[in-house]
Design an enzyme around this catalytic site. Sequence first.
Site, PDB file in Angstrom:
ATOM      1  N   HIS A   9       0.837  -1.202   0.000  1.00 26.47           N
ATOM      2  CA  HIS A   9       0.000   0.000   0.000  1.00 26.47           C
ATOM      3  C   HIS A   9       0.877   1.259   0.000  1.00 26.47           C
ATOM      4  O   HIS A   9       0.710   2.151  -0.839  1.00 26.47           O
ATOM      5  CB  HIS A   9      -0.909  -0.027   1.238  1.00 26.47           C
ATOM      6  CG  HIS A   9      -1.838   1.136   1.369  1.00 26.47           C
ATOM      7  ND1 HIS A   9      -3.162   1.079   1.004  1.00 26.47           N
ATOM      8  CD2 HIS A   9      -1.642   2.399   1.822  1.00 26.47           C
ATOM      9  CE1 HIS A   9      -3.739   2.241   1.224  1.00 26.47           C
ATOM     10  NE2 HIS A   9      -2.834   3.083   1.731  1.00 26.47           N
ATOM     11  N   GLU A  10       1.812   1.304   0.913  1.00 30.87           N
ATOM     12  CA  GLU A  10       2.667   2.496   1.011  1.00 30.87           C
ATOM     13  C   GLU A  10       3.559   2.631  -0.220  1.00 30.87           C
ATOM     14  O   GLU A  10       3.842   3.737  -0.676  1.00 30.87           O
ATOM     15  CB  GLU A  10       3.498   2.474   2.297  1.00 30.87           C
ATOM     16  CG  GLU A  10       2.670   2.471   3.592  1.00 30.87           C
ATOM     17  CD  GLU A  10       1.591   3.551   3.672  1.00 30.87           C
ATOM     18  OE1 GLU A  10       1.787   4.641   3.092  1.00 30.87           O
ATOM     19  OE2 GLU A  10       0.531   3.302   4.312  1.00 30.87           O
TER      20      GLU A  10
ATOM     21  N   HIS B 123       1.627   4.576  -2.726  1.00 30.13           N
ATOM     22  CA  HIS B 123       1.666   6.018  -2.451  1.00 30.13           C
ATOM     23  C   HIS B 123       3.012   6.606  -2.888  1.00 30.13           C
ATOM     24  O   HIS B 123       3.081   7.656  -3.516  1.00 30.13           O
ATOM     25  CB  HIS B 123       1.494   6.275  -0.944  1.00 30.13           C
ATOM     26  CG  HIS B 123       0.073   6.253  -0.466  1.00 30.13           C
ATOM     27  ND1 HIS B 123      -0.900   7.066  -1.000  1.00 30.13           N
ATOM     28  CD2 HIS B 123      -0.536   5.528   0.512  1.00 30.13           C
ATOM     29  CE1 HIS B 123      -2.055   6.838  -0.354  1.00 30.13           C
ATOM     30  NE2 HIS B 123      -1.857   5.910   0.550  1.00 30.13           N
TER      31      HIS B 123
ATOM     32  N   GLU C 227      -4.875   7.854  -2.812  1.00 33.10           N
ATOM     33  CA  GLU C 227      -5.306   6.563  -2.284  1.00 33.10           C
ATOM     34  C   GLU C 227      -5.591   5.570  -3.421  1.00 33.10           C
ATOM     35  O   GLU C 227      -5.436   4.367  -3.249  1.00 33.10           O
ATOM     36  CB  GLU C 227      -6.531   6.748  -1.379  1.00 33.10           C
ATOM     37  CG  GLU C 227      -6.933   5.539  -0.565  1.00 33.10           C
ATOM     38  CD  GLU C 227      -5.973   5.182   0.579  1.00 33.10           C
ATOM     39  OE1 GLU C 227      -4.997   5.925   0.817  1.00 33.10           O
ATOM     40  OE2 GLU C 227      -6.201   4.140   1.219  1.00 33.10           O
TER      41      GLU C 227
HETATM   42 MG    MG Z   1      -3.252   5.259   2.212  1.00 31.13          MG
END
Ligand code: MG
Length: 498
Positions: free
Chosen positions: A265-266, A269, A295
């Site tokens: 997830h990171e 980003h 997101e």
């Molecule tokens: Mg996030």
Amino acid sequence: MFEDRVVKEILERYRTIWSISHALSLMSWDNETYMPRGGVEERSTARAELSVLARKLLLDKSFVELVEKALHREGLNDYERGVVRVLHRQIRIQKSIPERLVFELVKTAGEASHVWREARKKNDFQMFKPYLEKIVKLRREYAEHLGYDDHPYDALLDLYEEDMRVRDVDAIFGKLVPETRKILEKVVSGELFPDKHELESMEYDREAMDRVNREVVTLLGYPWDRGRLDVSPHPFTITIGMKDVRITTRYEGRDFRRTLFATIHEFGHALYNLQIDERLKMTPLASGASLGVHESQSRFWENIVGRSLSFAEILKPILDKHLDFIKRYDAQELYRYFNIVRPDLIRVEADEITYNLHIYLRYELEKQMIAGELAVDDLPEQWNDMMEKLLGIKPKNYSEGVLQDIHWSGGSIGYFPTYTIGNVVAAQIRNHAENTLGDLEKIILEKKFDELREHLKETIHKWGSTYKPKELIQKQLGEPINPEYLIKYLKSKYLKES
Ligand code: MG
């Protein structure tokens, strides 16, 4: 890229503001990772002072005049117009909120975060209640100062998602919620996806898991000369500069998918900020278009790539190398473990299907509180009733209900919808990527992540915040934000419907 005389002057002066935010980012990264506890007080003071200084520079009369002058200039290119738009918006927001109100919210949120932690531990809503009442009241004042056409919540939503309105979010949930509930009902009564898995309780060695995470983000293309992976209580990504975008993860010691997907997830980003056009560095455009669009990138990598069957296949040899308990599970079984579907009380534990129902609940309650239609007193009961209606389960205490999220205690109201916007846009991007590159499962299986990165760079990343989020989506994906793609994706993945 930047030719206009006035815009060039703006950017020169902006560099000091950028430098302060550069320092603030580094300080906040340090805060969450390696700073000794004793450093907290002086660090908080230094951060507050620097924030005030940045605000002063932004609102400096001659700087504001320069931005206003540029607003009426003709012949600006898209990037130049973007710079003026972003700064004008920041100035408008800062100017419309009286300093007293900013100060009061920061102060209240500081105390509230502290009290919230205690209240959650003690399962005591009454303890937190006066703080939440104060925060709702202050945020309503914010809305009045910022101004709005239809609904006071619009003003707050706009702070996180430029130009997004209640009517847009209502339209998204209006389609998404009933469809999601139908899908959920079929999945939980079916056999394809489990509601629990023995790997959830399996303990892992932290160092071994750290090696897995590093190998996985390396495979996806995280550039180690422009990033780091550290450990923090809550995983986050922070952009210090365009060539220094750091991520963190956490190790709970069991249920390894949690740290694995937090890390992916990171990475999503981080990749966004790493792939912004280099010529935008040190300008107001060197960040994502909005929280929701940001997101979408983390969710794309975490869910659409990371929770696919192909990804389980290519992950299997990496896991085999580092975690000995994994050997008896094949890729299909890993895929099932990664995609457990289970109505859960806790948002951060939620799967792809139920996640947006958690957001919808919070969105509705926030909206009603800001409109003055729901008293904080009645919040826990409303929460529980809605939870039961949406997910068929009811919290037995406040800690696993209304007290579970950090957002409200930090003063954030209007933030939650950006999570669903992220999920919706991620599915839209998946559709767009398949139309351009072909079958994603195949691309993942062949580990052609460079193609995928390049596609995302050209479609979304390189623009930074040159365009408003709505404009970017329309321009690059060919239509406005549309939840149909997420519904289609969930149906094809979880119900095998095409
Ligand atoms: Mg996030």
